[in-house]
Motif scaffolding. Structure first.
Motif, PDB file in Angstrom:
ATOM      1  N   ASN A  56       0.819  -1.218   0.000  1.00  0.00           N
ATOM      2  CA  ASN A  56       0.000   0.000   0.000  1.00  0.00           C
ATOM      3  C   ASN A  56       0.850   1.264   0.000  1.00  0.00           C
ATOM      4  N   LYS A  57       1.999   1.194   0.665  1.00  0.00           N
ATOM      5  CA  LYS A  57       2.891   2.355   0.801  1.00  0.00           C
ATOM      6  C   LYS A  57       4.304   1.932   0.408  1.00  0.00           C
ATOM      7  N   PRO A  58       5.141   2.895   0.028  1.00  0.00           N
ATOM      8  CA  PRO A  58       6.542   2.547  -0.243  1.00  0.00           C
ATOM      9  C   PRO A  58       7.172   1.950   1.019  1.00  0.00           C
ATOM     10  N   ILE A  59       7.944   0.889   0.847  1.00  0.00           N
ATOM     11  CA  ILE A  59       8.550   0.216   2.004  1.00  0.00           C
ATOM     12  C   ILE A  59      10.034  -0.009   1.777  1.00  0.00           C
ATOM     13  N   THR A 127       4.072   0.110  11.658  1.00  0.00           N
ATOM     14  CA  THR A 127       4.786   0.736  10.541  1.00  0.00           C
ATOM     15  C   THR A 127       4.364   0.104   9.215  1.00  0.00           C
ATOM     16  N   ASP A 128       4.625   0.813   8.121  1.00  0.00           N
ATOM     17  CA  ASP A 128       4.286   0.277   6.801  1.00  0.00           C
ATOM     18  C   ASP A 128       5.026  -1.033   6.540  1.00  0.00           C
ATOM     19  N   GLU A 129       6.288  -1.103   6.992  1.00  0.00           N
ATOM     20  CA  GLU A 129       7.064  -2.332   6.823  1.00  0.00           C
ATOM     21  C   GLU A 129       6.443  -3.484   7.598  1.00  0.00           C
ATOM     22  N   ALA A 130       6.048  -3.230   8.822  1.00  0.00           N
ATOM     23  CA  ALA A 130       5.436  -4.281   9.643  1.00  0.00           C
ATOM     24  C   ALA A 130       4.097  -4.724   9.061  1.00  0.00           C
TER      25      ALA A 130
END
Length: 196
Positions: A56-59, A127-130
């Motif tokens: 969904n977001k840059p990671i 977070t986006d990564e998580a």
């Protein structure tokens, strides 16, 4: 004489070999053999590299790979908790935190602190990564169960509602992968491999 850091790192590397012996409930694609935690972590790392564009977001892909490779190391001490377990909650427990401190604590202090922080970040899922890492963690067993004629869903009499409730977390990391996963869940009901 070897540098202390290297000896600590080698001790950690030897310890995490135990991950290969932690059996999961899910089975390999189109197989009767249960997957182990090391295989699961490797598969999630590859999935992250291949599917990162669907986030969904840059990671930070390397950070996500790191997360999925270490997220289950605590199961060396705490064991694997089946996501649909009705007796034990599948959430971050004090037992897992103790395991993280012991196992990652084999590493040099700075590296240990980094690994614990990454493990906690995965567990917190903020977070986006998580979020993307957790999407991969939920997506892989779904693919396995659909390839195995219902797999653990049938074996443990898991309902559509429970599957849908656990798998909808995929959406937090990837709306596109969630759409695909949701279709797989619904097709599984139509095929009779998941009860509604």
């Amino acid at each position: 004489m070897q540098p202390a850091h290297l000896l600590q790192q080698v001790a950690f590397i030897k310890e995490i070999d135990k991950l290969k012996y932690i059996q999961r409930k899910t089975k390999l694609f189109n197989s009767e053999r249960h997957e182990n935690d090391a295989e699961h972590s490797w598969h999630l790392a590859m999935m992250t590299i291949v599917l990162a564009e669907h986030s969904n977001k840059p990671i930070d892909v390397l950070k996500v790979v790191k997360m999925v490779l270490i997220h289950d190391i605590v199961e060396i001490d705490a064991g694997d908790t089946f996501i649909y377990d009705t007796a034990k909650n599948h959430t971050n427990t004090e037992e897992e935190l103790l395991a993280a401190k012991r196992i990652f604590g084999l590493l040099p202090a700075e590296q240990a602190a980094d690994f614990i922080a990454v493990w906690k970040e995965f567990e917190d899922g903020i977070t986006d990564e998580a979020k993307f890492a957790r999407s991969m963690d939920r997506f892989e067993p779904l693919l396995q169960n659909t390839s195995n004629n219902g797999g653990t869903w049938k074996e443990f009499d898991v309902s559509y509602e429970k599957v849908y409730d656990k798998k909808k977390a995929i959406k937090e990391g990837s709306a596109g992968i969630w759409k695909y996963a949701e279709n797989l869940i619904n097709e599984s009901v139509e095929k009779g491999i998941l009860k509604k």
